[in-house]
Design an enzyme around this catalytic site. Structure first.
Site, short mmCIF file in Angstrom:
data_model
loop_
_atom_site.label_atom_id
_atom_site.label_comp_id
_atom_site.label_asym_id
_atom_site.label_seq_id
_atom_site.Cartn_x
_atom_site.Cartn_y
_atom_site.Cartn_z
N ASP A 65 -2.00 1.79 0.81
CA ASP A 65 -1.09 2.91 1.04
C ASP A 65 -0.44 3.34 -0.28
O ASP A 65 -0.34 2.54 -1.22
CB ASP A 65 0.02 2.51 2.02
N PRO A 66 0.01 4.59 -0.36
CA PRO A 66 0.68 5.05 -1.59
C PRO A 66 1.84 4.16 -2.02
O PRO A 66 2.03 3.90 -3.21
CB PRO A 66 1.17 6.46 -1.21
#
Length: 310
Positions: free
Chosen positions: A38-39
């Site tokens: 995920d970012p």
């Protein structure tokens, strides 16, 4: 240029952003990662270069290890602190309760991916459906949590290390733990420290480097394809056999028995190399190694899964 470079992903960019950064820095056409981060997350992101992209399906099966931070008392729509706040309260829990809940997450379990995730349903990622306001039921997954160890508790946050199977969403574990404790919870930090045999200790950071510096660092840390999938047994073949394999040949028992064959059983996935330096193919055994010489005539002994021009 073929192989894998382990990137130490910073928080912020997507995994795809990192792959594109590597591709541009090296001036190559093909690159891909072996498992989305995920970012918000940081840490180990193996990036396959050129021919090594054919090995993504094997490398993506690896188990993972993460260091995560659970923030209790906070619920969001994404199960992490990047999402929209849904509820917030003061968590009234003690260490014994937290330890019991996290320990209870171990073992095989079914898990629904978060609505905001890259899992695809009907050809689109779940986050695409969610951003359109369309409620799509995510497919349930069976995952396994091998171990969870609490590293520290400083309420409202709990830091822990988790070892798990591929496809596990630590965000979902955090949300589940929060619900079990009665106060809600979400993930506030995540760092992947291991993906299979790739460790954060050998990961390459690219932040703050110029284009030329990136190229030099990436080139210096390229892991050759013959070193990948180290847990697989190896059969080293001669140049003639390597050429035949690359032209579509499926080896029979009589031909294969001429080489040094380690102990294998039907179903084992193996590597076929040239001079122990070049990866030629990945294959699955159709019989045990001690049956090769007794296979009838030219009966196929292995099924080639991937051929590589290393």
């Amino acid at each position: 240029m073929n192989g894998v470079i382990v990137i130490d992903k910073p928080s912020g960019p997507t995994s795809r952003d990192i792959v594109e950064e590597v591709r541009r820095a090296l001036g190559i056409r093909k690159a891909g990662h072996t498992g989305t981060l995920d970012p918000l997350a940081t840490g180990v992101l193996p990036v396959c270069i050129n021919e090594a992209t054919k090995l993504v399906q094997f490398l993506a099966l690896d188990n993972k290890e993460y260091r995560a931070t659970l923030r209790l008392g906070v619920r969001t729509d994404t199960f992490d602190t990047d999402g929209r706040l849904l509820t917030q309260e003061e968590p009234c829990v003690n260490r014994e309760q937290v330890e019991a809940v996290l320990s209870g997450l171990k073992g095989r379990r079914e898990q629904f991916p978060p609505r905001y995730s890259a899992v695809k349903v009907r050809g689109k990622a779940l986050y695409d459906w969610a951003r359109r306001g369309i409620d799509v039921k995510a497919p349930v997954r069976e995952v396994e949590i091998y171990d969870i160890r609490i590293e520290g508790i400083c309420l409202p946050e709990v830091t822990f290390t988790v070892s798990c199977s591929k496809g596990t969403y630590v965000r979902s574990l955090c949300a589940e733990a929060g619900e079990a404790l009665g106060c809600g919870g979400c993930m506030s930090a995540l760092r992947r420290t291991r993906s299979g045999n790739f460790s954060v200790d050998t990961a390459v950071a690219l932040e703050g480097l110029t284009g030329e510096e990136k190229r030099e660092r990436l080139t210096a840390n390229l892991m050759p394809m013959a070193e990948l999938l180290p847990d697989l047994a190896v059969i080293d073949v001669d140049p003639q056999m390597a050429e035949r394999l690359r032209n579509g040949y499926q080896p029979d028992g009589e031909v294969l028995s001429r080489y040094h064959i380690p102990f294998l059983v039907a179903g084992d996935v193996i590597k076929l190399t040239l001079h122990d330096k070049h990866l030629v193919a990945v294959a699955r055994m159709l019989c045990a190694s001690d049956e090769l010489a007794s296979r009838e005539g030219k009966r196929q002994a292995v099924r080639i899964l991937r051929v590589l021009n290393d």
